[in-house]
Design a protein around this motif. Structure first.
Motif, mmCIF file in Angstrom:
data_model
loop_
_atom_site.group_PDB
_atom_site.id
_atom_site.type_symbol
_atom_site.label_atom_id
_atom_site.label_comp_id
_atom_site.label_asym_id
_atom_site.label_seq_id
_atom_site.Cartn_x
_atom_site.Cartn_y
_atom_site.Cartn_z
ATOM 1 N N PHE A 73 0.832 -1.201 0.000
ATOM 2 C CA PHE A 73 0.000 0.000 0.000
ATOM 3 C C PHE A 73 0.869 1.255 0.000
ATOM 4 O O PHE A 73 2.094 1.190 0.116
ATOM 5 C CB PHE A 73 -0.912 -0.007 1.231
ATOM 6 N N VAL A 74 0.217 2.391 -0.126
ATOM 7 C CA VAL A 74 0.890 3.685 -0.024
ATOM 8 C C VAL A 74 0.055 4.520 0.945
ATOM 9 O O VAL A 74 -0.751 5.356 0.564
ATOM 10 C CB VAL A 74 1.072 4.350 -1.410
ATOM 11 N N ALA A 75 0.242 4.264 2.246
ATOM 12 C CA ALA A 75 -0.676 4.763 3.264
ATOM 13 C C ALA A 75 -0.178 5.993 4.012
ATOM 14 O O ALA A 75 -0.872 6.464 4.918
ATOM 15 C CB ALA A 75 -0.986 3.647 4.273
ATOM 16 N N PHE A 76 1.001 6.520 3.642
ATOM 17 C CA PHE A 76 1.523 7.698 4.335
ATOM 18 C C PHE A 76 1.431 8.915 3.417
ATOM 19 O O PHE A 76 2.106 8.983 2.383
ATOM 20 C CB PHE A 76 2.975 7.484 4.756
ATOM 21 N N GLU A 77 0.619 9.882 3.802
ATOM 22 C CA GLU A 77 0.411 11.087 3.005
ATOM 23 C C GLU A 77 1.721 11.834 2.750
ATOM 24 O O GLU A 77 1.984 12.305 1.640
ATOM 25 C CB GLU A 77 -0.592 11.994 3.727
ATOM 26 N N GLU A 78 2.548 11.953 3.769
ATOM 27 C CA GLU A 78 3.795 12.703 3.646
ATOM 28 C C GLU A 78 4.724 12.072 2.611
ATOM 29 O O GLU A 78 5.404 12.765 1.853
ATOM 30 C CB GLU A 78 4.486 12.784 5.006
ATOM 31 N N HIS A 79 4.746 10.742 2.571
ATOM 32 C CA HIS A 79 5.570 10.056 1.580
ATOM 33 C C HIS A 79 5.070 10.344 0.175
ATOM 34 O O HIS A 79 5.871 10.623 -0.732
ATOM 35 C CB HIS A 79 5.536 8.547 1.844
ATOM 36 N N LEU A 225 6.550 7.764 12.801
ATOM 37 C CA LEU A 225 5.698 6.904 13.615
ATOM 38 C C LEU A 225 4.747 6.145 12.699
ATOM 39 O O LEU A 225 4.158 6.734 11.779
ATOM 40 C CB LEU A 225 4.892 7.716 14.627
ATOM 41 N N LEU A 226 4.572 4.862 12.957
ATOM 42 C CA LEU A 226 3.648 4.070 12.160
ATOM 43 C C LEU A 226 2.225 4.606 12.279
ATOM 44 O O LEU A 226 1.413 4.450 11.370
ATOM 45 C CB LEU A 226 3.707 2.606 12.612
ATOM 46 N N ALA A 227 1.926 5.282 13.388
ATOM 47 C CA ALA A 227 0.594 5.835 13.600
ATOM 48 C C ALA A 227 0.255 6.964 12.634
ATOM 49 O O ALA A 227 -0.887 7.434 12.615
ATOM 50 C CB ALA A 227 0.455 6.326 15.041
ATOM 51 N N ASN A 228 1.217 7.414 11.821
ATOM 52 C CA ASN A 228 0.942 8.466 10.837
ATOM 53 C C ASN A 228 0.348 7.920 9.546
ATOM 54 O O ASN A 228 0.159 8.680 8.585
ATOM 55 C CB ASN A 228 2.220 9.248 10.540
ATOM 56 N N MET A 229 0.049 6.635 9.496
ATOM 57 C CA MET A 229 -0.654 6.062 8.350
ATOM 58 C C MET A 229 -2.026 6.705 8.203
ATOM 59 O O MET A 229 -2.682 7.043 9.184
ATOM 60 C CB MET A 229 -0.831 4.553 8.530
#
Length: 321
Positions: A73-79, A225-229
């Motif tokens: 997936f691509v679940a991090f907005e910042e990435h 942090l993984l919580a930033n997904m």
């Protein structure tokens, strides 16, 4: 529990960790076998009570399992924001990203171990790492809700989605891929941590708040942090199961974290390749709180002939002309 697959007496053997010691599963069952039979915890308990114990630092660790499928997936907005600018020059996050979690299927035959060397793929000049966490499915299910999906996650491991950025940039312009840009290596390890072990890290919104860090040659270049997904893993699993099924052993990657989870994100934000692409001799180390550390060295790859260009054809419709 923590399950580790290691090279032991000339074979790949799954075992459970008990402190700093590794206890092999009796009978030679693989981690995938245990997931499919639903006997993961039972087999781990029996192994820990068995008589064979080996110091884990004396073993060569392998990938925890050979997954039947890998969805990344691509679940991090910042990435998305940073790497999109680097790969295709676009600015911002596409609105479609917010509508539903997106993923692609990666190559399950290219899985590597947590300490394996990583050859530069053929034709690549811009090699990158990607720091992720992956959920591993323990029970089959289709059309799952997020609440039900939690029961289908057996555990978690670190995932490094190695990327050939130059190959990726070319092929995505065709509207497909990534394909060969991601086809050569996906590192998993060092263990599978069962889901119950990580429950204490869950925050008030239901996300796993694990610290993620990556360094190159001993210099830290990323932390998040993984919580930033944008979605918790349960919602990723539910989405993956819509109209189909997920099965034991399937791996679902979180996508790359932000704040330096890959080099391309920095390149997109700063407009220059600093830090530079990975080269032979570079060592990439990733540590995820509650799971462990993987460490891989880049080595030269195979030198193959260039890919031939397409032949321009006349588009005849009559084979007799």
């Amino acid at each position: 529990m923590r399950f580790v697959t290691a090279e032991y007496r000339g074979a790949a053997v799954c075992g459970v960790l008990d402190g700093d010691e590794w206890c092999p599963i009796p009978g030679g069952a693989t981690l995938l076998d245990l997931l499919r039979s639903g006997s993961l915890h039972l087999a781990g308990d029996r192994a820990a009570r068995g008589g064979v114990r080996v110091p884990v630092d004396e073993l060569r660790l392998l990938a925890p399992l050979e997954p039947p499928s890998i969805r990344d997936f691509v679940a991090f907005e910042e990435h998305v924001e940073g790497v999109r600018r680097s790969v295709d020059g676009a600015v911002g996050v596409p609105p479609e990203w917010y509508a539903a979690p997106a993923f692609y299927f990666s190559n399950p035959y290219a899985v590597t171990g947590p300490h394996d060397d990583i050859p530069v793929p053929p034709g690549c000049r811009v090699l990158d790492f990607e720091l992720e966490v992956a959920a591993v499915i323990g029970r089959a299910g289709g059309d799952l809700t997020a609440e039900r999906a939690r029961e289908h996650i057996a555990g978690y491991t670190i995932l490094n989605d190695w990327s050939a950025r130059d190959l990726q940039a070319r092929e995505t312009k065709v509207g497909l891929g990534p394909a060969k840009g991601k086809d050569f290596a996906t590192t998993l390890g060092p263990c599978l941590v069962t889901a119950d072990e990580l429950e204490p890290y869950r925050d008030g919104d239901g996300f796993l708040a694990l610290d993620l860090r990556v360094s190159v040659n001993g210099v830290e270049v990323g932390q998040d942090l993984l919580a930033n997904m944008g979605w918790p893993f349960e919602e990723l699993v539910a989405h993956a199961s819509r109209g189909t099924v997920v099965r034991p052993g399937d791996v679902l990657g979180s996508g790359t974290c932000g704040n330096g989870g890959c080099l391309a994100e920095w390149w997109g934000r700063h407009g220059e390749a600093d830090p530079p692409p990975l080269e032979p001799g570079d060592v990439v180390e990733m540590t995820v709180e509650g799971i462990g550390t993987i460490r891989n060295r880049i080595v030269p790859g195979v030198d193959l002939p260039p890919v031939p260009a397409a032949r321009v054809r006349p588009r005849d419709r009559d084979c007799r002309t």
